[in-house]
Structures are given as structure tokens and as C-alpha cells.
Design an enzyme around this catalytic site. Structure first.
Site, PDB file in Angstrom:
ATOM      1  N   PRO A 182       0.812  -1.225   0.000  1.00  0.00           N
ATOM      2  CA  PRO A 182       0.000   0.000   0.000  1.00  0.00           C
ATOM      3  C   PRO A 182       0.847   1.277   0.000  1.00  0.00           C
ATOM      4  O   PRO A 182       0.606   2.190  -0.799  1.00  0.00           O
ATOM      5  CB  PRO A 182      -0.829  -0.129   1.283  1.00  0.00           C
ATOM      6  CG  PRO A 182      -0.920  -1.599   1.530  1.00  0.00           C
ATOM      7  CD  PRO A 182       0.414  -2.137   1.105  1.00  0.00           C
ATOM      8  N   TYR A 183       1.830   1.319   0.881  1.00  0.00           N
ATOM      9  CA  TYR A 183       2.682   2.507   0.974  1.00  0.00           C
ATOM     10  C   TYR A 183       3.533   2.681  -0.275  1.00  0.00           C
ATOM     11  O   TYR A 183       3.586   3.769  -0.873  1.00  0.00           O
ATOM     12  CB  TYR A 183       3.566   2.388   2.212  1.00  0.00           C
ATOM     13  CG  TYR A 183       4.491   3.555   2.452  1.00  0.00           C
ATOM     14  CD1 TYR A 183       3.990   4.782   2.861  1.00  0.00           C
ATOM     15  CD2 TYR A 183       5.868   3.419   2.299  1.00  0.00           C
ATOM     16  CE1 TYR A 183       4.842   5.852   3.106  1.00  0.00           C
ATOM     17  CE2 TYR A 183       6.722   4.478   2.545  1.00  0.00           C
ATOM     18  CZ  TYR A 183       6.206   5.696   2.952  1.00  0.00           C
ATOM     19  OH  TYR A 183       7.065   6.762   3.183  1.00  0.00           O
ATOM     20  N   ALA A 184       4.202   1.608  -0.695  1.00  0.00           N
ATOM     21  CA  ALA A 184       5.103   1.699  -1.837  1.00  0.00           C
ATOM     22  C   ALA A 184       4.353   2.050  -3.116  1.00  0.00           C
ATOM     23  O   ALA A 184       4.822   2.860  -3.926  1.00  0.00           O
ATOM     24  CB  ALA A 184       5.859   0.382  -2.013  1.00  0.00           C
TER      25      ALA A 184
END
Length: 226
Positions: free
Chosen positions: A145-147
């Protein structure tokens, strides 16, 4: 400065104040912004506090209009706010996790570009810096999700920078690497934070990219500790 209430954003706001910038500080935490205002005033600086959730996209549009009415221009944008979400397998990432990370890390920055570009255009040397992460180029398990949201941000900023080549505005990416922040502690709870650079060690590198003398455009700068 977005994400100005803590971490790198707070350090950037203080560093700008030390260099006699008038700082517009954007963050959700009202009390933390008020403490930042006290610290900026102690440095002899001035701040405009904007308590706002960056997922309030209409609020970002209104902020751009308000800044234009008050100042007529924006000399620099430091997009330091970020959301880690949850470290989870990609197939288990819930819609709420994806909405949070994409909303803060990508969509909010797109709305900032849309709202702040006309103000940057009014400056003699508008500058914009967006924080990214090494996980984009070194994908790892549980960070999807973050990447993914930061990868989308990078492409957005690089496309925007390419469109700025015929203007005085410059837009760049900054990758701070591991820094002693609450987000880092959440991601690596067993890590000794004292082995990491503090936000105020990183901030001068970001502020240098906001100065009129900085001429790079479409660059990705990685923090090098000295």
C-alpha cells in the site's frame, strides 16, 4: 509545508523560519501546530497555521484560494505529509488501508499541485519538493500500500516537472531514507531510533531545494548523512 506538526515536516517548517521565510504550516493536529507556532515565533519568524486533513480535497482547493487572496503567490511547496497505512500482505490490504495511503500520499499531492500551481507561477522562482521513499525502487513484502502510493506520486511529480521545463518553476523528489520519526518507529518497532538521523538533520537538504538558487528539475535527491 504539509505534515508540519511533527517529524520531517515540522523540522522543515522550523528550518524555513530560521532562514526568514513566512511559513504556512498544514497538519491535522491543532495543538501540535500551536506549539510549532510558538517555536517559530521564538526564532523571530511568522507562521500561518492551517489545521486540515489532507484528504479534505475541497479544503485544499479553498486553501489555494485563501493563500492567493492573502499573499498573491507561493514561493515554495514542501509536501512532507505521508501515511504508512498498515504493513500487510498485498492480498489482505483492505479498502480503507488503500484509501488512506493513496489518499494522503498520492491524491492529496495531486490536489496540492492543482491548487498551488497558479500561486507558484506568480513567484519569480516557485519550487516544489515531494517526499518519496526508497521502497519504490526496492519493493519488499508487506509494503504494497505505501510503496504503490509513493510510486504513483513519483510518476505524478516527474510528469509535472516535465511540464515545467518552459517555466521558472522547479519540482523535485526527495528521499530521506530512514529517519527518527513516529512513522519509522511504527514500521520498525524494534529498531534503536538513536542510530537514525533526526528530522532536523534532514530538513536543511529539503530547504535547500526550495531556495530560488536551486535549478534542478525532475530530480530525485537522496539524503546523505554526513
Amino acid at each position: 509545508v504539509t505534515g508540519a506538526s511533527r517529524g520531517i515536516g515540522r523540522a522543515v517548517a522550523l528550518e524555513l523560519a530560521r532562514r526568514d521565510w513566512r511559513v504556512v504550516c498544514v497538519a491535522r493536529a491543532q495543538k501540535a501546530l500551536e506549539k510549532l507556532d510558538d517555536d517559530i515565533r521564538a526564532l523571530g519568524g511568522e507562521a500561518t497555521l492551517v489545521p486540515m486533513d489532507l484528504k479534505d480535497y475541497a479544503g485544499i482547493d479553498q486553501l489555494g484560494a485563501a493563500l492567493f487572496d492573502r499573499f498573491g503567490r507561493l514561493d515554495a511547496l514542501a509536501a512532507c505529509a505521508g501515511a504508512l497505512g498498515s504493513l500487510t500482505p498485498a492480498h489482505q490490504a483492505t479498502p480503507s488501508i488503500m484509501e488512506e495511503t493513496i489518499g494522503v500520499n498520492f491524491m492529496a499531492n495531486q490536489r496540492l499541485i492543482r491548487s498551488m500551481h497558479p500561486l507558484l507561477r506568480e513567484s519569480d522562482a516557485g519550487r516544489a519538493v515531494f517526499l518519496t521513499t526508497g521502497v519504490v525502487r526496492d519493493p519488499r513484502a508487506y509494503w504494497a500500500p505505501y510503496a504503490a502510493s509513493k510510486a504513483a506520486l513519483e510518476v505524478l511529480v516527474l510528469c509535472y516537472a516535465a511540464e515545467l521545463n518552459v517555466t521558472p518553476i522547479k519540482a523535485n523528489l526527495f528521499s530521506p531514507g530512514p529517519v527518527r520519526t513516529a512513522m519509522r518507529a511504527k514500521a520498525f518497532p524494534g529498531e534503536d531510533p538513536m542510530t537514525l538521523p533526526a528530522p532536523d538533520e534532514v530538513a536543511p537538504s529539503i530547504v535547500a531545494m526550495l531556495e530560488p538558487a536551486y535549478v534542478e528539475n525532475g530530480a530525485t535527491v537522496r539524503f546523505q548523512r554526513t
